[in-house]
Design an enzyme around this catalytic site. Structure first.
Site, PDB file in Angstrom:
ATOM      1  N   GLU A   6     -10.197  -9.030  14.118  1.00 46.65           N
ATOM      2  CA  GLU A   6     -10.504  -7.612  14.309  1.00 46.65           C
ATOM      3  C   GLU A   6     -11.614  -7.364  15.317  1.00 46.65           C
ATOM      4  O   GLU A   6     -11.562  -6.406  16.073  1.00 46.65           O
ATOM      5  CB  GLU A   6     -10.910  -6.960  12.978  1.00 46.65           C
ATOM      6  N   CYS A  50     -12.788  -5.377   6.878  1.00 48.93           N
ATOM      7  CA  CYS A  50     -12.127  -5.534   5.573  1.00 48.93           C
ATOM      8  C   CYS A  50     -10.880  -6.372   5.789  1.00 48.93           C
ATOM      9  O   CYS A  50     -10.376  -6.463   6.903  1.00 48.93           O
ATOM     10  CB  CYS A  50     -11.684  -4.191   5.006  1.00 48.93           C
ATOM     11  N   HIS A  89      -7.595  -8.954   3.587  1.00 50.82           N
ATOM     12  CA  HIS A  89      -6.971  -9.556   2.411  1.00 50.82           C
ATOM     13  C   HIS A  89      -6.826 -11.054   2.657  1.00 50.82           C
ATOM     14  O   HIS A  89      -6.270 -11.451   3.683  1.00 50.82           O
ATOM     15  CB  HIS A  89      -5.580  -8.964   2.188  1.00 50.82           C
ATOM     16  N   TYR A 136     -12.559  -1.232  -6.592  1.00 49.30           N
ATOM     17  CA  TYR A 136     -12.475   0.206  -6.380  1.00 49.30           C
ATOM     18  C   TYR A 136     -11.018   0.645  -6.316  1.00 49.30           C
ATOM     19  O   TYR A 136     -10.106  -0.144  -6.083  1.00 49.30           O
ATOM     20  CB  TYR A 136     -13.221   0.629  -5.111  1.00 49.30           C
ATOM     21  N   HIS A 143      -4.753  -5.726  -6.153  1.00 51.28           N
ATOM     22  CA  HIS A 143      -4.649  -6.924  -5.336  1.00 51.28           C
ATOM     23  C   HIS A 143      -6.020  -7.326  -4.794  1.00 51.28           C
ATOM     24  O   HIS A 143      -6.984  -6.586  -4.885  1.00 51.28           O
ATOM     25  CB  HIS A 143      -3.619  -6.751  -4.213  1.00 51.28           C
ATOM     26  N   GLU A 186      -5.580   2.862  -2.483  1.00 49.87           N
ATOM     27  CA  GLU A 186      -6.235   1.562  -2.353  1.00 49.87           C
ATOM     28  C   GLU A 186      -6.603   1.159  -3.768  1.00 49.87           C
ATOM     29  O   GLU A 186      -7.231   1.938  -4.496  1.00 49.87           O
ATOM     30  CB  GLU A 186      -7.494   1.663  -1.503  1.00 49.87           C
ATOM     31  N   HIS A 245       0.843  -1.201   0.000  1.00 51.78           N
ATOM     32  CA  HIS A 245       0.000   0.000   0.000  1.00 51.78           C
ATOM     33  C   HIS A 245       0.879   1.252   0.000  1.00 51.78           C
ATOM     34  O   HIS A 245       1.411   1.651   1.035  1.00 51.78           O
ATOM     35  CB  HIS A 245      -0.944  -0.009   1.208  1.00 51.78           C
ATOM     36  N   GLU A 261      -8.108  -2.258  -5.244  1.00 50.96           N
ATOM     37  CA  GLU A 261      -8.487  -3.606  -4.853  1.00 50.96           C
ATOM     38  C   GLU A 261      -9.653  -4.167  -5.667  1.00 50.96           C
ATOM     39  O   GLU A 261     -10.626  -3.466  -5.945  1.00 50.96           O
ATOM     40  CB  GLU A 261      -8.875  -3.626  -3.371  1.00 50.96           C
ATOM     41  N   TRP A 314     -14.811   3.087   0.015  1.00 49.49           N
ATOM     42  CA  TRP A 314     -15.327   1.793  -0.427  1.00 49.49           C
ATOM     43  C   TRP A 314     -16.735   1.558   0.122  1.00 49.49           C
ATOM     44  O   TRP A 314     -17.600   1.081  -0.604  1.00 49.49           O
ATOM     45  CB  TRP A 314     -14.377   0.647  -0.094  1.00 49.49           C
TER      46      TRP A 314
END
Length: 172
Positions: A86, A66, A68, A103, A31, A113, A24, A115, A160
């Site tokens: 989280e 959110c 990955h 986005y 990604h 961002e 990032h 992604e 997002w």
């Protein structure tokens, strides 16, 4: 141990991996990621405020979670893992809602961002116990109020979430 993200080409095909800590930047490669909206037992949706120590969009309200997926994980496995990490909750159900969401956004700090980010609905019976390094605070909100927030004041939520919420509402 470093965390890795899956790099994608413009057709959303896997082309490699990169260390999340270095990916990032002002020139973030495309990604794989995901967004998740968690619904509680009373039907309200969990919104979270990003921790103030986050690199991008610190202190901004957003969806529930959110993340990955790791290179070897399925999306659903990644959703369960990140929500557990989280928010300290277990999910009883995970359903893909926007499989083709993508986005690109640039934060005030100049971080991009970029992604391909399928969006999921999930359910829980648990009370969140968030990781303070990820989440500053949370609130349970009725879906019509979430939609109104995105329609009337999209600048107070993550870019997002501002894009995802109307699409989720249309898909309902």
């Amino acid at each position: 141990m470093p965390e890795f993200v899956v790099l994608l080409d413009e057709r959303h095909q896997r082309v490699g991996v990169a260390n999340k800590a270095t990916v990032h930047t002002e020139d973030t490669p495309l990604h794989l990621a995901f967004s998740c909206y968690v619904v509680g037992p009373d039907g309200r949706v969990l919104l979270t405020r990003r921790a103030l120590g986050k690199t991008t969009w610190p202190g901004v309200w957003t969806n529930s979670c959110c993340g990955h997926p790791a290179p070897e994980e399925t999306m659903v496995e990644a959703v369960h893992r990140r929500v557990r990490q989280e928010l300290g909750i277990e999910l009883t159900e995970v359903t893909e809602a926007l499989p083709d969401f993508r986005y690109r956004a640039v934060s005030a700090e100049g971080i991009v961002e970029n992604e391909f980010c399928p969006v999921f609905w999930a359910r829980t019976e648990d009370t969140p116990s968030p990781d303070a390094n990820e989440v500053a605070e949370f609130t349970w909100t009725a879906w019509p109020d979430v939609v109104m927030l995105a329609e009337r004041t999209p600048w107070v939520i993550s870019p997002w979430a501002a894009e995802q919420i109307p699409q989720l509402n249309d898909a309902r």
